[in-house]
Scaffold this motif. Structure first.
Motif, PDB file in Angstrom:
ATOM      1  N   ALA A 129       0.811  -1.215   0.000  1.00  0.00           N
ATOM      2  CA  ALA A 129       0.000   0.000   0.000  1.00  0.00           C
ATOM      3  C   ALA A 129       0.842   1.260   0.000  1.00  0.00           C
ATOM      4  O   ALA A 129       0.364   2.319  -0.424  1.00  0.00           O
ATOM      5  N   ASP A 130       2.079   1.197   0.449  1.00  0.00           N
ATOM      6  CA  ASP A 130       2.911   2.391   0.540  1.00  0.00           C
ATOM      7  C   ASP A 130       3.904   2.506  -0.618  1.00  0.00           C
ATOM      8  O   ASP A 130       4.892   3.224  -0.517  1.00  0.00           O
ATOM      9  N   MET A 131       3.648   1.861  -1.724  1.00  0.00           N
ATOM     10  CA  MET A 131       4.553   1.902  -2.870  1.00  0.00           C
ATOM     11  C   MET A 131       4.214   3.104  -3.747  1.00  0.00           C
ATOM     12  O   MET A 131       3.062   3.312  -4.127  1.00  0.00           O
ATOM     13  N   THR A 132       5.224   3.891  -4.086  1.00  0.00           N
ATOM     14  CA  THR A 132       5.025   5.110  -4.867  1.00  0.00           C
ATOM     15  C   THR A 132       5.066   4.805  -6.357  1.00  0.00           C
ATOM     16  O   THR A 132       5.431   3.704  -6.789  1.00  0.00           O
ATOM     17  N   ALA A 133       4.705   5.811  -7.136  1.00  0.00           N
ATOM     18  CA  ALA A 133       4.707   5.654  -8.587  1.00  0.00           C
ATOM     19  C   ALA A 133       6.118   5.445  -9.113  1.00  0.00           C
ATOM     20  O   ALA A 133       6.324   4.682 -10.070  1.00  0.00           O
ATOM     21  N   ARG A 134       7.100   6.104  -8.526  1.00  0.00           N
ATOM     22  CA  ARG A 134       8.482   5.900  -8.961  1.00  0.00           C
ATOM     23  C   ARG A 134       8.923   4.458  -8.729  1.00  0.00           C
ATOM     24  O   ARG A 134       9.585   3.850  -9.588  1.00  0.00           O
ATOM     25  N   ASP A 135       8.553   3.885  -7.574  1.00  0.00           N
ATOM     26  CA  ASP A 135       8.938   2.510  -7.277  1.00  0.00           C
ATOM     27  C   ASP A 135       8.290   1.534  -8.248  1.00  0.00           C
ATOM     28  O   ASP A 135       8.920   0.561  -8.674  1.00  0.00           O
ATOM     29  N   VAL A 136       7.036   1.778  -8.606  1.00  0.00           N
ATOM     30  CA  VAL A 136       6.358   0.889  -9.557  1.00  0.00           C
ATOM     31  C   VAL A 136       7.014   0.985 -10.930  1.00  0.00           C
ATOM     32  O   VAL A 136       7.199  -0.023 -11.621  1.00  0.00           O
ATOM     33  N   CYS A 137       7.400   2.196 -11.339  1.00  0.00           N
ATOM     34  CA  CYS A 137       8.073   2.359 -12.627  1.00  0.00           C
ATOM     35  C   CYS A 137       9.404   1.623 -12.641  1.00  0.00           C
ATOM     36  O   CYS A 137       9.748   0.962 -13.635  1.00  0.00           O
ATOM     37  N   GLN A 138      10.167   1.715 -11.565  1.00  0.00           N
ATOM     38  CA  GLN A 138      11.436   1.002 -11.508  1.00  0.00           C
ATOM     39  C   GLN A 138      11.224  -0.507 -11.516  1.00  0.00           C
ATOM     40  O   GLN A 138      12.029  -1.255 -12.098  1.00  0.00           O
ATOM     41  N   LEU A 139      10.141  -0.974 -10.902  1.00  0.00           N
ATOM     42  CA  LEU A 139       9.825  -2.401 -10.941  1.00  0.00           C
ATOM     43  C   LEU A 139       9.498  -2.846 -12.362  1.00  0.00           C
ATOM     44  O   LEU A 139       9.971  -3.902 -12.822  1.00  0.00           O
ATOM     45  N   LEU A 140       8.712  -2.054 -13.090  1.00  0.00           N
ATOM     46  CA  LEU A 140       8.364  -2.401 -14.466  1.00  0.00           C
ATOM     47  C   LEU A 140       9.571  -2.302 -15.394  1.00  0.00           C
ATOM     48  O   LEU A 140       9.706  -3.100 -16.336  1.00  0.00           O
ATOM     49  N   VAL A 141      10.438  -1.333 -15.148  1.00  0.00           N
ATOM     50  CA  VAL A 141      11.665  -1.225 -15.947  1.00  0.00           C
ATOM     51  C   VAL A 141      12.525  -2.466 -15.753  1.00  0.00           C
ATOM     52  O   VAL A 141      13.096  -3.020 -16.711  1.00  0.00           O
ATOM     53  N   TYR A 142      12.605  -2.934 -14.519  1.00  0.00           N
ATOM     54  CA  TYR A 142      13.396  -4.141 -14.234  1.00  0.00           C
ATOM     55  C   TYR A 142      12.775  -5.373 -14.895  1.00  0.00           C
ATOM     56  O   TYR A 142      13.493  -6.188 -15.489  1.00  0.00           O
ATOM     57  N   LYS A 143      11.464  -5.501 -14.816  1.00  0.00           N
ATOM     58  CA  LYS A 143      10.803  -6.673 -15.385  1.00  0.00           C
ATOM     59  C   LYS A 143      10.806  -6.653 -16.905  1.00  0.00           C
ATOM     60  O   LYS A 143      10.790  -7.705 -17.544  1.00  0.00           O
ATOM     61  N   SER A 144      10.793  -5.456 -17.512  1.00  0.00           N
ATOM     62  CA  SER A 144      10.745  -5.341 -18.963  1.00  0.00           C
ATOM     63  C   SER A 144      12.114  -5.171 -19.594  1.00  0.00           C
ATOM     64  O   SER A 144      12.202  -5.043 -20.821  1.00  0.00           O
ATOM     65  N   LEU A 167       1.210  10.544 -13.134  1.00  0.00           N
ATOM     66  CA  LEU A 167       1.305  10.525 -11.685  1.00  0.00           C
ATOM     67  C   LEU A 167       2.643  11.118 -11.251  1.00  0.00           C
ATOM     68  O   LEU A 167       3.675  10.912 -11.907  1.00  0.00           O
ATOM     69  N   GLU A 168       2.612  11.848 -10.151  1.00  0.00           N
ATOM     70  CA  GLU A 168       3.858  12.337  -9.573  1.00  0.00           C
ATOM     71  C   GLU A 168       4.604  11.169  -8.938  1.00  0.00           C
ATOM     72  O   GLU A 168       4.009  10.185  -8.510  1.00  0.00           O
ATOM     73  N   ASP A 169       5.917  11.280  -8.886  1.00  0.00           N
ATOM     74  CA  ASP A 169       6.735  10.176  -8.392  1.00  0.00           C
ATOM     75  C   ASP A 169       6.437   9.825  -6.944  1.00  0.00           C
ATOM     76  O   ASP A 169       6.599   8.669  -6.532  1.00  0.00           O
ATOM     77  N   HIS A 170       5.997  10.787  -6.150  1.00  0.00           N
ATOM     78  CA  HIS A 170       5.773  10.526  -4.731  1.00  0.00           C
ATOM     79  C   HIS A 170       4.355  10.041  -4.434  1.00  0.00           C
ATOM     80  O   HIS A 170       4.062   9.666  -3.301  1.00  0.00           O
ATOM     81  N   GLU A 171       3.471  10.021  -5.408  1.00  0.00           N
ATOM     82  CA  GLU A 171       2.079   9.603  -5.164  1.00  0.00           C
ATOM     83  C   GLU A 171       2.004   8.104  -4.911  1.00  0.00           C
ATOM     84  O   GLU A 171       2.732   7.309  -5.528  1.00  0.00           O
ATOM     85  N   LEU A 172       1.093   7.710  -4.016  1.00  0.00           N
ATOM     86  CA  LEU A 172       0.871   6.303  -3.713  1.00  0.00           C
ATOM     87  C   LEU A 172      -0.081   5.710  -4.741  1.00  0.00           C
ATOM     88  O   LEU A 172      -1.200   6.198  -4.921  1.00  0.00           O
ATOM     89  N   VAL A 173       0.342   4.667  -5.404  1.00  0.00           N
ATOM     90  CA  VAL A 173      -0.420   4.098  -6.516  1.00  0.00           C
ATOM     91  C   VAL A 173      -1.729   3.495  -6.025  1.00  0.00           C
ATOM     92  O   VAL A 173      -2.767   3.611  -6.688  1.00  0.00           O
ATOM     93  N   VAL A 174      -1.718   2.863  -4.858  1.00  0.00           N
ATOM     94  CA  VAL A 174      -2.937   2.226  -4.344  1.00  0.00           C
ATOM     95  C   VAL A 174      -3.998   3.277  -4.037  1.00  0.00           C
ATOM     96  O   VAL A 174      -5.191   3.070  -4.305  1.00  0.00           O
ATOM     97  N   GLN A 175      -3.602   4.408  -3.486  1.00  0.00           N
ATOM     98  CA  GLN A 175      -4.570   5.471  -3.215  1.00  0.00           C
ATOM     99  C   GLN A 175      -5.156   6.040  -4.500  1.00  0.00           C
ATOM    100  O   GLN A 175      -6.357   6.318  -4.572  1.00  0.00           O
ATOM    101  N   VAL A 176      -4.341   6.215  -5.511  1.00  0.00           N
ATOM    102  CA  VAL A 176      -4.844   6.723  -6.792  1.00  0.00           C
ATOM    103  C   VAL A 176      -5.802   5.719  -7.422  1.00  0.00           C
ATOM    104  O   VAL A 176      -6.841   6.086  -7.973  1.00  0.00           O
ATOM    105  N   GLN A 177      -5.460   4.437  -7.340  1.00  0.00           N
ATOM    106  CA  GLN A 177      -6.323   3.407  -7.924  1.00  0.00           C
ATOM    107  C   GLN A 177      -7.673   3.358  -7.208  1.00  0.00           C
ATOM    108  O   GLN A 177      -8.710   3.077  -7.844  1.00  0.00           O
ATOM    109  N   ALA A 178      -7.709   3.648  -5.909  1.00  0.00           N
ATOM    110  CA  ALA A 178      -8.976   3.628  -5.169  1.00  0.00           C
ATOM    111  C   ALA A 178      -9.924   4.727  -5.633  1.00  0.00           C
ATOM    112  O   ALA A 178     -11.150   4.582  -5.499  1.00  0.00           O
ATOM    113  N   SER A 179      -9.386   5.817  -6.166  1.00  0.00           N
ATOM    114  CA  SER A 179     -10.233   6.919  -6.629  1.00  0.00           C
ATOM    115  C   SER A 179     -10.611   6.809  -8.092  1.00  0.00           C
ATOM    116  O   SER A 179     -11.321   7.675  -8.608  1.00  0.00           O
ATOM    117  N   MET A 180     -10.170   5.756  -8.778  1.00  0.00           N
ATOM    118  CA  MET A 180     -10.451   5.590 -10.210  1.00  0.00           C
ATOM    119  C   MET A 180     -11.686   4.730 -10.412  1.00  0.00           C
ATOM    120  O   MET A 180     -12.034   3.898  -9.580  1.00  0.00           O
TER     121      MET A 180
END
Length: 538
Positions: A129-144, A167-180
């Motif tokens: 729940a506390d993973m930021t957009a920057r962390d998710v991007c780095q995870l996808l870069v690693y996987k791809s 998304l800003e790098d510091h935004e929490l992805v789970v919180q943004v997804q909850a509002s979508m």
């Protein structure tokens, strides 16, 4: 012996012993419970003979209730003194927290997020729940297996509303997804303009739109302009005309706007900024700014440069959206960038500094981090019939200086075709299709869309097949937030085919050499090729 026990009263001792024995017998004979066929019977015993006066003083024993707590306390009090302390060999089986059987079921705090790429492929990732957009991007870069150049970003995409934002790098992805809403999704793409305003702020904030600049009556250093926006105690202001879509109608109204830290205001009387003439259109705290991607025809917008302010709690209600339209791309970029700075302030600058600090912490003896295209650049000599790699550093440096002086004439780049490992000539013409900057048969509008989505910074480019000439190619380049197209034509010399951008003044054996040349030299282009427009497959 009689002399030894003279002091002892033997008769009294015998009487005491007899009285003790009689008291035991009387207690057992008083009430005796016998079980017979599941029933309790009381057996009565005949009364005993009258006792002596000494027996009458004895009281019969009575049943007494002993509390369990008292027994436990006495047992615990006596156990250490009476028994040795034996350690428990399996303490994890006795504590519910450490036992796999007795412990409660641990619920995971991870969430499922699905991210889509430009080609329509999706990847599901499980994140906390506390993973930021920057962390998710780095995870996808690693996987791809992509090149991490800190330009990757997550995009919040709303297809029904026709809106999207990075998304800003510091935004929490789970919180943004909850509002979508259910139809919304995350896209994974590059955005080179994410922090470009920190490098070239004057290109993003025209002097006529910044109120603080107009009052200073002079040129403003870049550092001072940024400090004015980042300092919470200062009061910068963006002002200018914007067209606002009237609620429930397709008509637009042109108003003079003021963007401040407290919100976006419009003037009810011309360009007046007096408090009695200002009306609040939207606040910044509980809202996000989006780009409208549906085009001007859907909303009957006056120009193509639309953007929207959407409250965070609104999911799919179009009535709550504030539709705005700027006069050109530069003014739209200024409004949207100022909105981000006013809302997040110093947090954006801290996110921008994270990759910069990571580069500065590298060892001075470590190899510099370069892109794939930079790693493929080598010093070549095409003056002879076949090309050769220049191994001598001194010769390579002199060749670079010579080419820098004679690039306009293009005398040194009139090279002969290289025969790579004996491969046929047409194979050399096809090698460019494996490059990240080549996008094949895409339309002109699609090239425009990709450039706009990835930031519209100087040097952002891609190559594609020409629609008018099947043997030619087109270089699409962004410069000063304007997209330009340059046709790459084939030309023949001595029976060999070359490619040129300047009517044959500078010729190249293939498109890779052409791109690498213009990455180092501007030539006839308005700027160097800097950022390849790429589309990754997840």
């Amino acid at each position: 012996l009689v002399g030894v026990y003279d002091d002892v009263d033997l008769e009294q001792l015998v009487n005491d012993m007899n009285s003790s024995m009689e008291s035991v017998y009387s207690t057992q004979a008083d009430t005796a419970l016998l079980l017979n066929n599941g029933h309790a019977h009381r057996r009565h015993t005949p009364p005993l003979r009258p006792s002596s006066p000494s027996r009458e003083r004895l009281r019969q024993s009575q049943p007494m209730h002993i509390q369990a707590v008292r027994c436990l306390r006495e047992e615990q009090h006596l156990r250490p003194a009476s028994l040795p302390a034996i350690p428990n060999p399996f303490p994890e089986l006795c504590s519910p927290a450490g036992s796999p059987i007795l412990s409660p079921i641990q619920t995971s705090d991870n969430h499922i997020v699905k991210v889509w790429s430009e080609d329509g492929a999706g990847k599901v990732v499980e994140i906390p729940a506390d993973m930021t957009a920057r962390d998710v991007c780095q995870l996808l870069v690693y996987k791809s297996h992509c090149l991490d150049d800190n330009a990757w970003t997550l995009v919040e995409h709303h297809p029904i509303l026709g809106l999207e934002r990075c998304l800003e790098d510091h935004e929490l992805v789970v919180q943004v997804q909850a509002s979508m809403s259910s139809d919304s999704k995350f896209l994974f793409r590059k955005n080179y303009a994410k922090y470009e305003f920190f490098r070239n702020p004057l290109n993003f904030f025209p002097e006529q739109m910044v109120a603080w600049c107009q009052e200073s009556d002079g040129s403003i250093p870049q550092s001072q302009l940024l400090q004015n926006f980042l300092n919470s105690s200062s009061c910068p202001e963006i002002q200018g005309y914007l067209s606002v879509k009237e609620p429930g109608r397709k008509s637009w109204k042109k108003l003079y706007m003021f963007l401040r830290r407290s919100g976006l205001y419009y003037s009810t009387k011309g360009t007046s900024k007096e408090p009695r003439h200002l009306q609040l259109l939207s606040d910044l705290e509980d809202s996000n700014i989006f780009t409208i991607i549906t085009g001007r025809k859907l909303h009957n917008a006056p120009t193509d440069y639309q953007f929207c302010i959407k409250p965070s709690k609104v999911r799919s209600d179009c009535k709550e959206l504030k539709m705005l339209c700027a006069e050109d791309e530069q003014s739209r970029t200024c409004w949207m960038t100022a909105f981000r700075l006013f809302k997040y302030g110093i947090v954006l600058y801290q996110s921008y500094n994270v990759p910069q600090q990571r580069k500065s912490n590298l060892s001075p003896f470590s190899a510099p981090v370069r892109s794939v295209s930079e790693n493929s650049l080598v010093a070549m000599d095409f003056s002879g019939r076949t090309g050769r790699v220049i191994d001598n550093p001194v010769e390579a440096q002199s060749a670079a200086l010579e080419e820098g002086q004679t690039l306009e004439g293009g005398s040194r780049w009139k090279s002969q075709r290289m025969n790579v490992l004996g491969s046929p000539a047409h194979c050399i013409h096809l090698i460019h299709r494996t490059q990240v900057w080549f996008h094949g048969r895409i339309m002109r509008e699609e090239a425009h869309k990709m450039i706009i989505q990835q930031g519209q910074v100087d040097g952002l480019f891609l190559l594609r097949d020409s629609q008018s000439n099947p043997k030619a190619f087109v270089l699409t380049l962004c410069h000063h937030q304007k997209i330009k197209h340059f046709q790459i034509l084939p030309c023949e010399e001595d029976g060999q085919v070359f490619f040129t951008l300047d009517d044959g003044a500078t010729k190249f054996t293939d498109l890779i050499h052409l791109v690498e040349f213009y990455q180092l030299n501007r030539g006839v282009l308005p700027c160097k090729l800097k950022h390849p427009c790429t589309a990754v497959a997840l």
